[in-house]
Design an enzyme around this catalytic site. Structure first.
Site, PDB file in Angstrom:
ATOM      1  N   ASP A  51       0.841  -1.205   0.000  1.00  0.00           N
ATOM      2  CA  ASP A  51       0.000   0.000   0.000  1.00  0.00           C
ATOM      3  C   ASP A  51       0.878   1.258   0.000  1.00  0.00           C
ATOM      4  O   ASP A  51       0.374   2.376  -0.026  1.00  0.00           O
ATOM      5  CB  ASP A  51      -1.009  -0.003   1.158  1.00  0.00           C
ATOM      6  N   ASP A  90      -1.080  -6.066  -0.146  1.00  0.00           N
ATOM      7  CA  ASP A  90      -1.521  -5.433   1.103  1.00  0.00           C
ATOM      8  C   ASP A  90      -3.029  -5.229   1.126  1.00  0.00           C
ATOM      9  O   ASP A  90      -3.614  -4.739   0.157  1.00  0.00           O
ATOM     10  CB  ASP A  90      -0.889  -4.039   1.223  1.00  0.00           C
ATOM     11  N   GLU A 122      -1.519  -5.503   8.614  1.00  0.00           N
ATOM     12  CA  GLU A 122      -0.683  -4.909   9.666  1.00  0.00           C
ATOM     13  C   GLU A 122      -1.335  -5.113  11.033  1.00  0.00           C
ATOM     14  O   GLU A 122      -2.517  -4.823  11.217  1.00  0.00           O
ATOM     15  CB  GLU A 122      -0.520  -3.400   9.418  1.00  0.00           C
ATOM     16  N   GLU A 189       9.139  -4.237  10.571  1.00  0.00           N
ATOM     17  CA  GLU A 189       9.601  -2.955  10.034  1.00  0.00           C
ATOM     18  C   GLU A 189      10.184  -2.066  11.128  1.00  0.00           C
ATOM     19  O   GLU A 189       9.562  -1.846  12.170  1.00  0.00           O
ATOM     20  CB  GLU A 189       8.416  -2.243   9.338  1.00  0.00           C
TER      21      GLU A 189
HETATM   22  O1  KIV Z   1       3.539  -1.121   1.603  1.00  0.00           O
HETATM   23  C1  KIV Z   1       4.724  -1.478   1.653  1.00  0.00           C
HETATM   24  O2  KIV Z   1       5.530  -1.193   0.752  1.00  0.00           O
HETATM   25  C2  KIV Z   1       5.161  -2.242   2.807  1.00  0.00           C
HETATM   26  C3  KIV Z   1       6.643  -2.435   2.976  1.00  0.00           C
HETATM   27  C4  KIV Z   1       7.233  -1.219   3.551  1.00  0.00           C
HETATM   28  C5  KIV Z   1       6.956  -3.629   3.781  1.00  0.00           C
HETATM   29  O3  KIV Z   1       4.377  -2.650   3.603  1.00  0.00           O
END
Ligand code: KIV
Length: 271
Positions: A51, A90, A122, A189
């Site tokens: 995302d 995501d 997340e 992260e």
């Molecule tokens: O959205 C994204 O690019 C991520 C990475 C930072 C792991 O979640």
């Protein structure tokens, strides 16, 4: 010589095998057909349709505004290009936190409409019910702990997470809950390297880091950051492999000059 692993097709089982063998997993983001094809041909193991598209493709300052339809559009474009890599998408903010049934619906839309291989969410304990419901439908799930950008308004800042013992303990507990629920991998992260190493040691599933040190099972970066397309974002964990922004500007300026001078097209470039 490209250090490409021997696997013809990357699956969640292959990632598990890579962890067992101690072979590091290389993961990058992609959001469109052309970049995904380059990454796949280069031998990347996992492509994340992150995302972060909200920032690097749409110009938003956070990941919050991107929609499920936007993510499906990006994922579908990526899937048209990919032959070997595992593709993880995501779930965007607001499509899984409130209600596990909605989380399942969002995941099914991603899997059905894009053809992707897995989804990423997340959070830990707070979203466990959503994760369990998605997994019960046979959809592979990647967890994401530590700095979770969808919670930026709660954190208030993008500083390193889990430096305090209490937050570190919660992170380890959450990671174990995600593993027990059936997640096939977890992204950590921006946390201390020591904590990344501890989670990697204590869990059987692959741990992929972005600013989580070198002891984790693999690394992920945002493609536009590592290629130097984005310019102002420079956290310590980011290694820039190119300054593509300047190179593209240079090429565009050469083109402008050629057009203005009527140097382009030349005799051989016309019919
Ligand atoms: O959205 C994204 O690019 C991520 C990475 C930072 C792991 O979640």
């Amino acid at each position: 010589m490209i250090p490409k692993s021997n696997y013809a097709k990357i699956t969640t089982h292959v990632l598990q095998e890579m962890k067992l063998k101690g072979e590091k997993i290389a993961m990058l983001t992609a959001y469109d057909f052309s970049m995904a094809r380059i990454l796949d041909e280069a031998g990347i193991d996992v492509i994340l349709v992150g995302d972060s598209a909200s920032n690097v493709m749409s110009g938003h300052t956070t990941t919050l505004p991107i929609t499920l339809d936007d993510m499906i559009y990006h994922a579908r474009s990526v899937m048209k290009a990919v032959k070997r890599a595992l593709v993880v998408v995501d779930l965007p903010f607001g499509t899984y936190q409130g209600d596990s049934k909605e989380a399942l619906k969002s995941s099914i839309r991603i899997m059905k409409e894009s053809g992707a291989n897995a989804v990423k969410l997340e959070g830990g304990k707070e979203i466990l019910e959503s994760i369990e419901r998605i997994l019960s439908a046979g959809i592979p799930v990647t967890g994401h702990l530590g700095l979770t950008p969808q919670s930026i308004h709660k954190f208030g800042t993008y500083v390193v997470r889990a430096t305090e013992e209490k937050e570190a303990q919660k992170l380890v507990k959450d990671a174990k809950l995600l593993e027990a629920a059936g997640c096939f991998a977890i992204i950590l992260e921006k946390i201390p390297a020591r904590l990344g190493a501890k989670v990697t040691r204590e869990l059987r599933i692959p741990i992929i880091g972005i600013g989580a040190g070198s002891a984790v099972d693999g690394q992920v970066l945002v493609l536009h950051d590592m290629l130097g397309i984005t310019q102002k974002f420079s956290p310590r964990f980011l290694r820039r492999y190119h300054n593509l922004s300047e190179e593209i500007k240079g090429s565009v300026q050469s083109y402008i000059v050629d057009v203005k001078k009527v140097d382009f097209p030349n005799e051989r470039e016309q019919y």
